[in-house]
Design a protein around this motif. Sequence first.
Motif, short mmCIF file in Angstrom:
data_model
loop_
_atom_site.label_atom_id
_atom_site.label_comp_id
_atom_site.label_asym_id
_atom_site.label_seq_id
_atom_site.Cartn_x
_atom_site.Cartn_y
_atom_site.Cartn_z
N GLN A 129 -29.82 53.68 -4.99
CA GLN A 129 -30.18 54.93 -4.33
C GLN A 129 -29.39 56.07 -4.96
N LEU A 130 -30.09 56.87 -5.77
CA LEU A 130 -29.45 57.98 -6.47
C LEU A 130 -29.63 59.27 -5.69
N PRO A 131 -28.72 60.24 -5.86
CA PRO A 131 -28.86 61.52 -5.16
C PRO A 131 -30.16 62.22 -5.55
N ALA A 132 -30.79 62.87 -4.58
CA ALA A 132 -32.04 63.59 -4.83
C ALA A 132 -31.87 65.06 -4.52
N ASP A 133 -32.46 65.91 -5.36
CA ASP A 133 -32.45 67.36 -5.13
C ASP A 133 -33.66 67.70 -4.26
N GLU A 134 -33.44 67.78 -2.96
CA GLU A 134 -34.55 67.98 -2.02
C GLU A 134 -35.28 69.29 -2.28
N GLY A 192 -41.31 62.32 0.44
CA GLY A 192 -40.38 61.54 -0.37
C GLY A 192 -39.51 60.66 0.52
N ARG A 193 -39.39 59.41 0.17
CA ARG A 193 -38.54 58.50 0.94
C ARG A 193 -37.98 57.43 0.03
N TRP A 194 -36.85 56.89 0.42
CA TRP A 194 -36.22 55.82 -0.36
C TRP A 194 -36.50 54.48 0.29
N SER A 195 -36.73 53.47 -0.53
CA SER A 195 -36.95 52.11 -0.03
C SER A 195 -36.15 51.13 -0.88
N GLU A 205 -40.16 72.12 -4.01
CA GLU A 205 -40.79 73.11 -4.89
C GLU A 205 -41.92 72.48 -5.70
N TYR A 206 -41.71 71.27 -6.16
CA TYR A 206 -42.74 70.58 -6.93
C TYR A 206 -43.95 70.28 -6.05
N ALA A 207 -43.69 69.85 -4.81
CA ALA A 207 -44.79 69.56 -3.89
C ALA A 207 -45.60 70.82 -3.60
N ALA A 208 -44.91 71.96 -3.50
CA ALA A 208 -45.60 73.22 -3.24
C ALA A 208 -46.52 73.59 -4.40
N ARG A 209 -46.09 73.27 -5.63
CA ARG A 209 -46.92 73.56 -6.80
C ARG A 209 -48.16 72.68 -6.84
N LEU A 210 -48.09 71.55 -6.17
CA LEU A 210 -49.23 70.63 -6.14
C LEU A 210 -50.18 70.91 -4.98
N ALA A 211 -49.85 71.88 -4.14
CA ALA A 211 -50.64 72.14 -2.93
C ALA A 211 -52.10 72.41 -3.26
#
Length: 236
Positions: free
Chosen positions: A75-80, A104-107, A85-91
């Motif tokens: 589990q690496l650190p994520a820049d939320e 986004g979720r970690w498993s 911002e990336y998700a907004a560009r995909l809207a």
Amino acid sequence: MNTDAFSSLMEIPVVGAPLAGGSSTPELTAAVSDAGGLGFIAAGYKTVDEVRREIEHVRARTRRAFGVNIFFPTQLPADEATVAEYAARLAGEAERYGVPCGEGRWSDDEWEGKLELVERERPAVASFTFGCPDRRIVAQLQSSGIAVWCTVTGSTEASVAAAAGVDALVVQGSEAGGHQGSFDDTDAAPVGLLALLQLVRNATDLPLVAAGGLANGEASPPSSRRARRPLRSGAV
């Protein structure tokens, strides 16, 4: 496990790469093993029950040895903020196709369950990608008669895996398609297979499996051909 021990797993030094995401099938795994190589089940992105069924399907098709590959849960650190911002560009695309962006979720990819499954089912090899289990887990699998391999992409990773007591290393060069199974997600430039084999050999005397861009025999490193080092191929 010395290099000669590979001969108990395969007649020809070819390993079928475990391709997570659907490319690997029980039929392919069994076909590689029946041809004299060592086929692998890709457990990544699957539930424990799905992997169990694939093991059953492989055993129904071949009596030869095969392996199971498991993702190590790092589990690496994520820049939320960057993800948002990336998700907004995909809207716009999401609206266009009527498919919302997922959250986004970690498993851990059912890590504990898959370890228990492998220990119970006892394939010939359990291999790990994206990290290496600790010495306790490695020894526990080995005590059940399972050889333990670990994918490495650098000499430091090779030293970590060797210290954990694994039986062999899958040395994955930068030529690998899709992605590399590195322990960490960094911006460091990946190393080509030929140079990487030399770096890892300087770090450990464990048996090595060469991987990355090996679609045919002509693509194999000369040193691997001389040593009859197994080659792992995922794109043929």
